[in-house]
Write an enzyme that holds these catalytic residues in place. Structure first.
Site, PDB file in Angstrom:
ATOM      1  N   GLU A   1       8.770  -3.184  11.003  1.00 42.31           N
ATOM      2  CA  GLU A   1       9.079  -1.869  10.428  1.00 42.31           C
ATOM      3  C   GLU A   1       9.462  -0.851  11.491  1.00 42.31           C
ATOM      4  O   GLU A   1       8.747  -0.660  12.478  1.00 42.31           O
ATOM      5  CB  GLU A   1       7.897  -1.340   9.611  1.00 42.31           C
ATOM      6  CG  GLU A   1       8.186   0.023   8.987  1.00 42.31           C
ATOM      7  CD  GLU A   1       7.197   0.450   7.924  1.00 42.31           C
ATOM      8  OE1 GLU A   1       7.344   1.576   7.398  1.00 42.31           O
ATOM      9  OE2 GLU A   1       6.274  -0.330   7.617  1.00 42.31           O
TER      10      GLU A   1
ATOM     11  N   ASP B   1      -0.752  -6.210  -0.236  1.00 41.50           N
ATOM     12  CA  ASP B   1      -1.210  -5.540   0.978  1.00 41.50           C
ATOM     13  C   ASP B   1      -2.726  -5.355   0.928  1.00 41.50           C
ATOM     14  O   ASP B   1      -3.262  -4.936  -0.117  1.00 41.50           O
ATOM     15  CB  ASP B   1      -0.584  -4.146   1.075  1.00 41.50           C
ATOM     16  CG  ASP B   1       0.561  -4.091   2.055  1.00 41.50           C
ATOM     17  OD1 ASP B   1       0.652  -4.946   2.950  1.00 41.50           O
ATOM     18  OD2 ASP B   1       1.385  -3.162   1.935  1.00 41.50           O
TER      19      ASP B   1
ATOM     20  N   ASP C   1       0.832  -1.203   0.000  1.00 43.01           N
ATOM     21  CA  ASP C   1       0.000   0.000   0.000  1.00 43.01           C
ATOM     22  C   ASP C   1       0.867   1.254   0.000  1.00 43.01           C
ATOM     23  O   ASP C   1       0.370   2.361  -0.150  1.00 43.01           O
ATOM     24  CB  ASP C   1      -0.991   0.007   1.164  1.00 43.01           C
ATOM     25  CG  ASP C   1      -0.338  -0.019   2.527  1.00 43.01           C
ATOM     26  OD1 ASP C   1       0.901  -0.075   2.609  1.00 43.01           O
ATOM     27  OD2 ASP C   1      -1.079   0.012   3.539  1.00 43.01           O
TER      28      ASP C   1
END
Length: 258
Positions: free
Chosen positions: A183, A83, A44
């Protein structure tokens, strides 16, 4: 032979690092697949460099499916993961099933990725996996929680945050995720998670101790006018492309082309 999700657990056991890149159309997919990426993610993240949104939040399911179909035509060897965008899976496991099912049926992807590790997401992942849909998890900085986090800030810096993220990663593994993206978290925390889990971790801004690494390909190629501090640019194609286009415009105006 095309890569399947079963390779990832094997590679973790062998200590073989996993290389992941993103793609958003036929050409980018062809190139990252030819480069030898193990996994191609239709992330995304394309919302910003490709569609011009300020965050990933406005991206719709229809938009990412459109791009994923083009990516599928260009990917021949790598595992392809799509995603699921904001609000396509958070409402209920049933909504997630419909979105994930469309991703696999309409694009030919082999798996989907969901952000978050709290109880409802773990339950949703288990629901999808039980139905035969492979799922990649994502904890730490989850861009779809941009407003909740107050921006793209590093997560897991405090002891409480680190414990929460570790617990979320464990919950996602128990739910059946075949891999988890970590992340923008401290390297020490990413190392702890990677050593705790039996499934591979894919880091982005999470240090060198993950089982693999992912970058947004537009950052790798230097196409964007902004990139996160943890990204690495390997070539400045943006400037080269601008200069080439400038030269074409000049040649047209001076009548040296054609």
């Amino acid at each position: 032979m095309a890569i399947t999700i079963h390779k990832f657990a094997q590679w973790k056991q062998e200590g073989r690092p996993i290389a992941v890149l993103t793609a958003w159309d036929f050409l980018s997919a062809q190139m990252v697949d030819a480069a030898g990426a193990d996994l191609v993610l239709v992330g995304d993240s394309l919302a910003m460099p490709v569609l011009g949104y300020e965050t990933t939040l406005p991206l719709t399911l229809e938009e990412i499916l459109h791009h994923a179909k083009a990516v599928r035509r260009g990917v021949k060897q790598a595992l392809m993961v799509v995603d699921l965008p904001f609000l396509s899976y958070q409402v209920s496991p049933q909504a997630a099933m419909l979105a994930a099912g469309r991703a696999l049926k309409e694009t030919g992807a082999q798996a989907v990725k969901l952000e978050g590790g709290y109880e409802a997401i773990a339950t949703t992942i288990a629901f999808l996996v039980q139905a035969g849909i492979p799922v990649m998890g994502h904890v730490g900085l989850t861009p779809q929680s941009y407003h909740q986090f107050g921006g793209f800030r590093q997560q897991g810096k405090s002891d409480d945050e680190a414990e929460r993220i570790l617990a979320e990663a464990i919950a996602l593994e128990k739910a059946g995720a075949f891999s988890i993206v970590l992340e923008h978290i401290p390297a020490k925390l990413a190392q702890q998670i990677s050593q705790t889990l039996t499934i591979p971790t894919i880091g982005i801004g999470a240090g060198p101790f993950c089982d693999g690494q992912v970058l947004v390909t537009s950052d790798v190629w230097g196409l964007s006018d902004w990139q996160p501090p943890f990204a690495k640019t390997y070539v400045n194609l943006r400037q080269q492309a601008i200069e080439a286009a400038q030269q074409f415009c000049e040649d047209v105006r001076t009548q040296t082309f054609p």
